[in-house]
Design an enzyme around this catalytic site. Sequence first.
Site, PDB file in Angstrom:
ATOM      1  N   CYS A   1      69.591  46.134  15.895  1.00 38.36           N
ATOM      2  CA  CYS A   1      69.904  46.181  14.561  1.00 38.36           C
ATOM      3  C   CYS A   1      69.862  47.382  13.851  1.00 38.36           C
ATOM      4  CB  CYS A   1      68.943  44.882  13.797  1.00 38.36           C
ATOM      5  SG  CYS A   1      67.266  45.622  13.807  1.00 38.36           S
TER       6      CYS A   1
ATOM      7  N   HIS B   1      43.163  46.911  16.752  1.00 40.99           N
ATOM      8  CA  HIS B   1      44.151  48.081  15.754  1.00 40.99           C
ATOM      9  C   HIS B   1      45.515  48.251  16.354  1.00 40.99           C
ATOM     10  CE1 HIS B   1      40.000  49.091  13.747  1.00 40.99           C
ATOM     11  NE2 HIS B   1      40.601  47.968  13.437  1.00 40.99           N
TER      12      HIS B   1
ATOM     13  N   CYS C   1      60.755  47.118  16.253  1.00 41.01           N
ATOM     14  CA  CYS C   1      61.813  47.330  15.150  1.00 41.01           C
ATOM     15  C   CYS C   1      60.930  46.768  13.763  1.00 41.01           C
ATOM     16  CB  CYS C   1      62.908  46.863  15.445  1.00 41.01           C
ATOM     17  SG  CYS C   1      63.967  46.811  13.996  1.00 41.01           S
TER      18      CYS C   1
ATOM     19  N   THR D   1      30.607  51.993  18.877  1.00 42.61           N
ATOM     20  CA  THR D   1      31.327  51.529  17.651  1.00 42.61           C
ATOM     21  C   THR D   1      30.169  51.798  16.589  1.00 42.61           C
ATOM     22  OG1 THR D   1      32.068  49.885  16.142  1.00 42.61           O
ATOM     23  CG2 THR D   1      30.432  49.139  17.725  1.00 42.61           C
ATOM     24  N   SER D   2      30.642  52.287  15.271  1.00 49.56           N
ATOM     25  CA  SER D   2      29.976  52.769  14.111  1.00 49.56           C
ATOM     26  C   SER D   2      29.553  51.361  13.419  1.00 49.56           C
ATOM     27  CB  SER D   2      30.621  53.751  13.115  1.00 49.56           C
ATOM     28  OG  SER D   2      31.875  53.112  12.688  1.00 49.56           O
TER      29      SER D   2
ATOM     30  N   GLN E   1      38.616  48.230  19.096  1.00 51.38           N
ATOM     31  CA  GLN E   1      39.429  48.918  17.952  1.00 51.38           C
ATOM     32  C   GLN E   1      40.266  49.914  18.299  1.00 51.38           C
ATOM     33  OE1 GLN E   1      36.052  48.925  14.604  1.00 51.38           O
ATOM     34  NE2 GLN E   1      34.723  48.738  16.684  1.00 51.38           N
TER      35      GLN E   1
END
Length: 257
Positions: free
Chosen positions: A155, A123, A131, A193-194, A105
């Site tokens: 672009c 994530h 872009c 990780t929580s 994550q």
Amino acid sequence: MIATENLFSRHLRSKLAAARDVVVFTGAGMSAESGVPTFRGEDGIWKKFKPEELANFDAFIRNPDLVWDWYVHRKQLISEIQPHPGHYAIAQMERVFDKVTVITQNIDNLHHRAGSTRVHELHGNITRNYCIECGTMYPHELLPQGKGVPHCSKCNGLIRPDVVWFGELLPADAWNESVSAAEHSDLFFAVGTSAVVYPAASIPLVAQRAGAFVVEINIERTDLSPRADEFIEGKAGEVLPGLVKLAAAVKNDQPEV
């Protein structure tokens, strides 16, 4: 290194010996051990802003230079941080098990820098950019130069960090590959990780339902702890090197050190 006989159960030893397909799922606690700052832990001007006011698409469109400068600040902080022994231990797992997949994550690129070769980033990754108009990818070192937010050389669209902002869906490829890896694993580690941010927090449960042995490694218990098959209390940088050493020993049927 923590003495393995005081930390790892006999049941886990047997799982390590038999495991072929391993998944390591990491969260913010993994990065925090390297000193990666949290949104709210930074000094200076950025304390005046809430993350929700900067890390979302609408904020970027309203004031792209402000949001871009915030991410430039974060990129600089992260570039000065190094992987810790836990990151390197995960990379070393690839020498022990047939297949090792990292699902993270975190956006800090530390797993790649430590040497892990199969990493799914739920994530995004702060070192990448793209872009918003044509989708052209820009690694950090290839960004157009100039003051404020850069524009696409193809672009002229605005370039944004390749990270998941508040209100955005997880990248479909990373999500689907993560779910598949979890479903095919036989040993699954949830590290730092929580286990409260969904849908990412469902990944360990996907693995468990598919038959994997789920081990949580954390400095404190979480919502996942009652459901995990085993909980190991401690820092990733201290626990994981000993775990990999143990795995190598039991795989080779050698006496444990």
